[in-house]
Write a protein that holds these residues in place. Sequence first.
Motif, PDB file in Angstrom:
ATOM      1  N   SER A 333       0.797  -1.402   0.011  1.00  0.00           N
ATOM      2  CA  SER A 333      -0.152   0.049  -0.088  1.00  0.00           C
ATOM      3  C   SER A 333       0.913   1.158   0.020  1.00  0.00           C
ATOM      4  O   SER A 333       0.264   2.312  -0.340  1.00  0.00           O
ATOM      5  CB  SER A 333      -0.754  -0.039   1.287  1.00  0.00           C
ATOM      6  OG  SER A 333      -0.317   0.123   2.431  1.00  0.00           O
ATOM      7  N   SER A 334       2.323   1.208   0.347  1.00  0.00           N
ATOM      8  CA  SER A 334       2.849   2.421   0.524  1.00  0.00           C
ATOM      9  C   SER A 334       4.256   2.192   0.173  1.00  0.00           C
ATOM     10  O   SER A 334       5.076   1.265  -0.049  1.00  0.00           O
ATOM     11  CB  SER A 334       2.744   3.252   2.087  1.00  0.00           C
ATOM     12  OG  SER A 334       3.181   2.188   2.998  1.00  0.00           O
ATOM     13  N   VAL A 335       5.051   3.390   0.149  1.00  0.00           N
ATOM     14  CA  VAL A 335       6.398   3.420  -0.057  1.00  0.00           C
ATOM     15  C   VAL A 335       6.970   4.256   1.100  1.00  0.00           C
ATOM     16  O   VAL A 335       6.413   5.137   1.849  1.00  0.00           O
ATOM     17  CB  VAL A 335       6.808   4.365  -1.127  1.00  0.00           C
ATOM     18  CG1 VAL A 335       8.298   4.796  -1.371  1.00  0.00           C
ATOM     19  CG2 VAL A 335       6.311   3.734  -2.459  1.00  0.00           C
ATOM     20  N   GLY A 336       8.020   3.526   1.503  1.00  0.00           N
ATOM     21  CA  GLY A 336       8.376   4.388   3.008  1.00  0.00           C
ATOM     22  C   GLY A 336      10.122   4.398   2.919  1.00  0.00           C
ATOM     23  O   GLY A 336      10.869   3.637   2.375  1.00  0.00           O
ATOM     24  N   ILE A 337      10.430   5.519   3.687  1.00  0.00           N
ATOM     25  CA  ILE A 337      11.929   5.874   3.731  1.00  0.00           C
ATOM     26  C   ILE A 337      12.321   6.045   5.228  1.00  0.00           C
ATOM     27  O   ILE A 337      11.460   6.812   5.627  1.00  0.00           O
ATOM     28  CB  ILE A 337      12.054   7.170   2.543  1.00  0.00           C
ATOM     29  CG1 ILE A 337      11.897   6.952   1.309  1.00  0.00           C
ATOM     30  CG2 ILE A 337      13.484   7.557   2.822  1.00  0.00           C
ATOM     31  CD1 ILE A 337      12.172   8.127   0.326  1.00  0.00           C
ATOM     32  N   ASP A 338      13.274   5.507   5.667  1.00  0.00           N
ATOM     33  CA  ASP A 338      13.607   5.692   7.002  1.00  0.00           C
ATOM     34  C   ASP A 338      14.679   6.599   6.840  1.00  0.00           C
ATOM     35  O   ASP A 338      15.836   6.301   6.409  1.00  0.00           O
ATOM     36  CB  ASP A 338      14.169   4.262   7.384  1.00  0.00           C
ATOM     37  CG  ASP A 338      14.408   4.149   8.997  1.00  0.00           C
ATOM     38  OD1 ASP A 338      14.482   5.427   9.465  1.00  0.00           O
ATOM     39  OD2 ASP A 338      14.483   3.244   9.689  1.00  0.00           O
ATOM     40  N   ALA A 339      14.536   7.730   7.599  1.00  0.00           N
ATOM     41  CA  ALA A 339      15.563   8.730   7.699  1.00  0.00           C
ATOM     42  C   ALA A 339      15.865   9.056   9.200  1.00  0.00           C
ATOM     43  O   ALA A 339      16.316  10.239   9.514  1.00  0.00           O
ATOM     44  CB  ALA A 339      15.296  10.016   7.072  1.00  0.00           C
ATOM     45  N   THR A 340      15.790   8.142  10.120  1.00  0.00           N
ATOM     46  CA  THR A 340      15.904   8.415  11.538  1.00  0.00           C
ATOM     47  C   THR A 340      17.349   8.556  11.705  1.00  0.00           C
ATOM     48  O   THR A 340      17.625   9.098  12.982  1.00  0.00           O
ATOM     49  CB  THR A 340      15.408   7.266  11.950  1.00  0.00           C
ATOM     50  OG1 THR A 340      15.875   6.105  11.860  1.00  0.00           O
ATOM     51  CG2 THR A 340      13.676   7.024  12.065  1.00  0.00           C
ATOM     52  N   ILE A 341      18.446   8.242  10.915  1.00  0.00           N
ATOM     53  CA  ILE A 341      19.779   8.273  11.378  1.00  0.00           C
ATOM     54  C   ILE A 341      20.512   9.172  10.549  1.00  0.00           C
ATOM     55  O   ILE A 341      20.938  10.276  10.991  1.00  0.00           O
ATOM     56  CB  ILE A 341      20.399   6.863  11.169  1.00  0.00           C
ATOM     57  CG1 ILE A 341      19.928   5.768  11.999  1.00  0.00           C
ATOM     58  CG2 ILE A 341      21.957   7.206  11.428  1.00  0.00           C
ATOM     59  CD1 ILE A 341      20.663   4.569  11.674  1.00  0.00           C
TER      60      ILE A 341
END
Length: 369
Positions: A333-341
């Motif tokens: 259902s979605s595209v996700g980008i992890d920019a927590t670092i």
Amino acid sequence: MKKEQIIKLMLFLIIPFLAISCDGNDLMESEETSLMQGDAQQGLLSDGASDNTCMVNLNLFTKPYFDYQYNTGDNVDECYVYIDGQKPFEYISLKGNENVGCNLPISFGKHRIKLNIEIDNGKSYTYPIELCNALVTLKNGEASTVLYDRIILKRGDSSVTNSAFTVEFDVYFPYTEKRDYTLDITLGFYDETYDDGSSGPYVNGNVSVNTYYQWRSIFEPAKPTDIDFVLGIVYNSTQKEYCYKGYCEQEFSIDRNGMAVNNVSWHKMVRLPNGDDIGYKLYLITGIWAKLQSNIDTMIGETEVSWYSAYYRVEWDDGESSEWYPIDELDESSVGIDATIDYYPNIEIVCFNTKEIQDAYASQWGIVP
């Protein structure tokens, strides 16, 4: 019968009659007084204070909105007050974080109050004003009643720069010896993410989305097609989430490979966290729908597009861009980008919904699947 007895008898008959007549007059006067009071509560405005009117102290407080300065420079930010549909009785110039107001002589009884609020530069501002929370409280002595407390959308007739809102509510001013009433009105403005600037600090970022959607049905979709975007930014430090929405219409095209394709680009300026803990996560949900030419009542498409592949790259503040990275957080259902670092101020995303369309267009972006 003696003359004295006759006179006494006549007086005995006359006295009750006089008493009844006096009581009748008192009753008539009481009814007239009641009617007069009733009529007094139906009127609108009076030229001056009288037994039929009260004085309403209207206090208007406008909350701060980001760093917007009300009624400064060329900005004209006003609230127009209408009573029972008549022409504006009063207008108030807004001041941020400060009470302003006026006095309204008004008759007792029920009235319809309308407020037309216009923020001069509200739509062209960096964070456009989209929502208004209006809280209206009526006070009389120790009594306090909330008349209105809602978040309302910007009016459709807002101009290219203005954000305009309308607030309407009924108020009843009962007859009372204490003739002073107070209407306290508090206005709070929000952007599309329900933020008023109080949850910072943050900096501006940019997200550019480019989608390639291939229609696989044997029936060609009707023109145009509807494309929706939902972009979410979740702060790592507070878990506060901002949600941005986009919508467009586009006619599909038949490319040189014979594929029915929608190629849509969408850009959004977003708020990104700023401070010691500046990580965040981003997610993108895309929907696309169209009617069939062969059957106008039949819709085809996806509310949440299941992308075959998606890639992103980061543009740094110095203008340099990173290489293209495949998006690992890719579900149905979605595209996700992890920019927590790592901190990504500006992101560009390219999505393909089939392998065939990826192979045809990825190379144009310098993407090597």
